[in-house]
Design a protein around this motif. Sequence first.
Motif, PDB file in Angstrom:
ATOM      1  N   MET A  24      39.050  30.493  35.918  1.00  0.00           N
ATOM      2  CA  MET A  24      39.143  30.932  37.299  1.00  0.00           C
ATOM      3  C   MET A  24      38.099  32.001  37.598  1.00  0.00           C
ATOM      4  N   ASN A  25      37.919  32.262  38.897  1.00  0.00           N
ATOM      5  CA  ASN A  25      37.044  33.328  39.369  1.00  0.00           C
ATOM      6  C   ASN A  25      37.837  34.595  39.693  1.00  0.00           C
ATOM      7  N   GLN A  26      39.028  34.716  39.169  1.00  0.00           N
ATOM      8  CA  GLN A  26      39.843  35.914  39.337  1.00  0.00           C
ATOM      9  C   GLN A  26      40.493  36.232  37.994  1.00  0.00           C
ATOM     10  N   SER A  27      40.959  37.459  37.849  1.00  0.00           N
ATOM     11  CA  SER A  27      41.587  37.845  36.581  1.00  0.00           C
ATOM     12  C   SER A  27      43.100  37.965  36.665  1.00  0.00           C
ATOM     13  N   ALA A  28      43.645  38.246  37.844  1.00  0.00           N
ATOM     14  CA  ALA A  28      45.083  38.508  37.956  1.00  0.00           C
ATOM     15  C   ALA A  28      45.907  37.299  37.551  1.00  0.00           C
ATOM     16  N   MET A  29      45.567  36.120  38.065  1.00  0.00           N
ATOM     17  CA  MET A  29      46.352  34.939  37.712  1.00  0.00           C
ATOM     18  C   MET A  29      46.092  34.508  36.274  1.00  0.00           C
ATOM     19  N   LEU A  78      28.677  43.392  34.115  1.00  0.00           N
ATOM     20  CA  LEU A  78      28.031  44.705  34.231  1.00  0.00           C
ATOM     21  C   LEU A  78      28.245  45.299  35.615  1.00  0.00           C
ATOM     22  N   LEU A  79      28.461  44.472  36.611  1.00  0.00           N
ATOM     23  CA  LEU A  79      28.627  44.926  37.990  1.00  0.00           C
ATOM     24  C   LEU A  79      30.055  45.353  38.292  1.00  0.00           C
ATOM     25  N   GLU A  80      31.028  44.655  37.705  1.00  0.00           N
ATOM     26  CA  GLU A  80      32.425  44.940  38.012  1.00  0.00           C
ATOM     27  C   GLU A  80      33.305  44.602  36.809  1.00  0.00           C
ATOM     28  N   GLN A  81      34.323  45.416  36.604  1.00  0.00           N
ATOM     29  CA  GLN A  81      35.165  45.264  35.428  1.00  0.00           C
ATOM     30  C   GLN A  81      36.649  45.193  35.775  1.00  0.00           C
ATOM     31  N   GLY A  82      36.958  44.506  36.872  1.00  0.00           N
ATOM     32  CA  GLY A  82      38.347  44.425  37.308  1.00  0.00           C
ATOM     33  C   GLY A  82      39.277  43.804  36.286  1.00  0.00           C
ATOM     34  N   LEU A  88      43.797  41.270  32.849  1.00  0.00           N
ATOM     35  CA  LEU A  88      43.562  40.195  31.897  1.00  0.00           C
ATOM     36  C   LEU A  88      43.250  40.674  30.480  1.00  0.00           C
ATOM     37  N   LEU A  89      42.303  41.578  30.331  1.00  0.00           N
ATOM     38  CA  LEU A  89      41.829  41.926  28.995  1.00  0.00           C
ATOM     39  C   LEU A  89      42.901  42.585  28.132  1.00  0.00           C
ATOM     40  N   PRO A  90      43.667  43.550  28.659  1.00  0.00           N
ATOM     41  CA  PRO A  90      44.735  44.095  27.820  1.00  0.00           C
ATOM     42  C   PRO A  90      45.798  43.060  27.469  1.00  0.00           C
ATOM     43  N   ALA A  91      46.112  42.174  28.410  1.00  0.00           N
ATOM     44  CA  ALA A  91      47.103  41.128  28.128  1.00  0.00           C
ATOM     45  C   ALA A  91      46.584  40.180  27.054  1.00  0.00           C
ATOM     46  N   ALA A  92      45.295  39.836  27.127  1.00  0.00           N
ATOM     47  CA  ALA A  92      44.707  38.929  26.143  1.00  0.00           C
ATOM     48  C   ALA A  92      44.719  39.552  24.752  1.00  0.00           C
ATOM     49  N   LEU A  93      44.387  40.836  24.664  1.00  0.00           N
ATOM     50  CA  LEU A  93      44.429  41.513  23.368  1.00  0.00           C
ATOM     51  C   LEU A  93      45.847  41.537  22.804  1.00  0.00           C
ATOM     52  N   GLU A  94      46.806  41.828  23.654  1.00  0.00           N
ATOM     53  CA  GLU A  94      48.189  41.925  23.208  1.00  0.00           C
ATOM     54  C   GLU A  94      48.711  40.589  22.700  1.00  0.00           C
ATOM     55  N   ARG A  95      48.302  39.490  23.378  1.00  0.00           N
ATOM     56  CA  ARG A  95      48.829  38.167  23.049  1.00  0.00           C
ATOM     57  C   ARG A  95      47.934  37.372  22.106  1.00  0.00           C
ATOM     58  N   GLY A  96      46.775  37.911  21.752  1.00  0.00           N
ATOM     59  CA  GLY A  96      45.878  37.191  20.860  1.00  0.00           C
ATOM     60  C   GLY A  96      45.206  36.000  21.507  1.00  0.00           C
ATOM     61  N   GLU A 127      28.113  55.072  32.520  1.00  0.00           N
ATOM     62  CA  GLU A 127      29.425  55.680  32.719  1.00  0.00           C
ATOM     63  C   GLU A 127      29.304  57.013  33.456  1.00  0.00           C
ATOM     64  N   SER A 128      28.342  57.822  33.050  1.00  0.00           N
ATOM     65  CA  SER A 128      28.159  59.134  33.677  1.00  0.00           C
ATOM     66  C   SER A 128      27.797  59.005  35.147  1.00  0.00           C
ATOM     67  N   ALA A 129      27.077  57.935  35.491  1.00  0.00           N
ATOM     68  CA  ALA A 129      26.677  57.716  36.880  1.00  0.00           C
ATOM     69  C   ALA A 129      27.762  57.037  37.699  1.00  0.00           C
ATOM     70  N   GLY A 130      28.894  56.759  37.091  1.00  0.00           N
ATOM     71  CA  GLY A 130      29.982  56.095  37.791  1.00  0.00           C
ATOM     72  C   GLY A 130      29.733  54.623  38.038  1.00  0.00           C
ATOM     73  N   LEU A 131      28.846  54.043  37.246  1.00  0.00           N
ATOM     74  CA  LEU A 131      28.471  52.630  37.431  1.00  0.00           C
ATOM     75  C   LEU A 131      29.123  51.717  36.399  1.00  0.00           C
ATOM     76  N   LEU A 132      29.872  52.295  35.476  1.00  0.00           N
ATOM     77  CA  LEU A 132      30.538  51.509  34.442  1.00  0.00           C
ATOM     78  C   LEU A 132      31.786  52.258  34.019  1.00  0.00           C
ATOM     79  N   ARG A 133      32.863  51.504  33.850  1.00  0.00           N
ATOM     80  CA  ARG A 133      34.097  52.139  33.407  1.00  0.00           C
ATOM     81  C   ARG A 133      33.955  52.637  31.973  1.00  0.00           C
ATOM     82  N   ARG A 134      34.634  53.726  31.698  1.00  0.00           N
ATOM     83  CA  ARG A 134      34.705  54.234  30.336  1.00  0.00           C
ATOM     84  C   ARG A 134      35.858  53.522  29.658  1.00  0.00           C
ATOM     85  N   THR A 135      35.533  52.603  28.753  1.00  0.00           N
ATOM     86  CA  THR A 135      36.548  51.727  28.197  1.00  0.00           C
ATOM     87  C   THR A 135      36.676  51.934  26.703  1.00  0.00           C
TER      88      THR A 135
END
Length: 335
Positions: free
Chosen positions: A180-185, A206-210, A215-223, A322-330
């Motif tokens: 999909m083109n979304q992460s929530a579903m 690189l532009l957006e990390q929604g 999705l990403l934490p759920a994927a890590l948790e569920r393998g 990250e310092s410029a607010g252009l990337l999340r600190r993950t």
Amino acid sequence: MSEIGSGMTQHRTRTGLAVPELGFGTAQFGNLFRETSDEDSAAAVESAWESGIRYFDTAPHYGLGLSERRLGAALAGLPRDEYVLSTKVGKLLVEDANGVSRMDDEGFVVETTLRRRWDYSRDGVLRSLEGSLERLGVDRVDIVYLHDPDDHWAEASTTGFAALAELRDQGVVGAIGAGMNQSAMLARFVRETDVDLVMCAGRYTLLEQGAEDDLLPAALERGVGVVAAGVYNSGLLSRPRPPADAQYDYADAPAEMLDRANRIADVCEAHGLTLPEVATVFARRHPAVVSTVLGLRTPEQVAGAIDRFAVEVPDALWRDLESAGLLRRTAAAES
């Protein structure tokens, strides 16, 4: 299965299927936005194979079957056990009731009597896969994704998923998921069904990390493995400097997105790298991401993708973004 992806890292799904870290997306083989020749498609696959790419992704949606036919022709003669092949279901191709041939109106430059019909029923899934196998000229695919079920959660998550699970349990396919083109579903699929992989297009770039919100934490948790696609956000990140008419999510890029892309490019250039180089490398920083699929059209694009994928990005660049607010600190990306 033989070794897949010469010189490339592989990640195994929960079913044991080895997925190479770099994949070849073939929407362009379906004449996405402009025409592609059979010759260029075949040459691109040949170049990819010689470069060690062993994962190829397609869908009936791409050019109403044209992508699958071209990919199948290009792969013919190559050892089937040495590459991973994925396609999608949910957009069933059917003949126009009146036999009328017309130009496609969903971004692909093709004229055909075929039409798309949303169908996540068991019969629709099986018919779609049967058609894909015929167009591809193979007796099996390795991965099947439910394609773009944004408005069809109820059917896709029940009958659609059950049909794919049945095929997986029978050993007909090696892994199943949703694209999909979304992460929530996609996160819902990960949490509420037994998917092996999901393909997330454009929401972890690189532009957006929604996708980090769900999705990403759920994927890590569920393998569950995440395949990152659309890493250039429909072209906005595909050049060192985005043109004024750049696309974002298959439409003209909003001014704020153009500005953000240019600010990211400033940081990349300060480190001697380009926007597309860093965009290509970005997604695989996250441990949930098992593969990056790049849409390619020609041998020249394949060569460029291979070069970009091999670029080493210094940690200082990520810190500057990250310092410029252009990337999340993950924290997950640093593990």
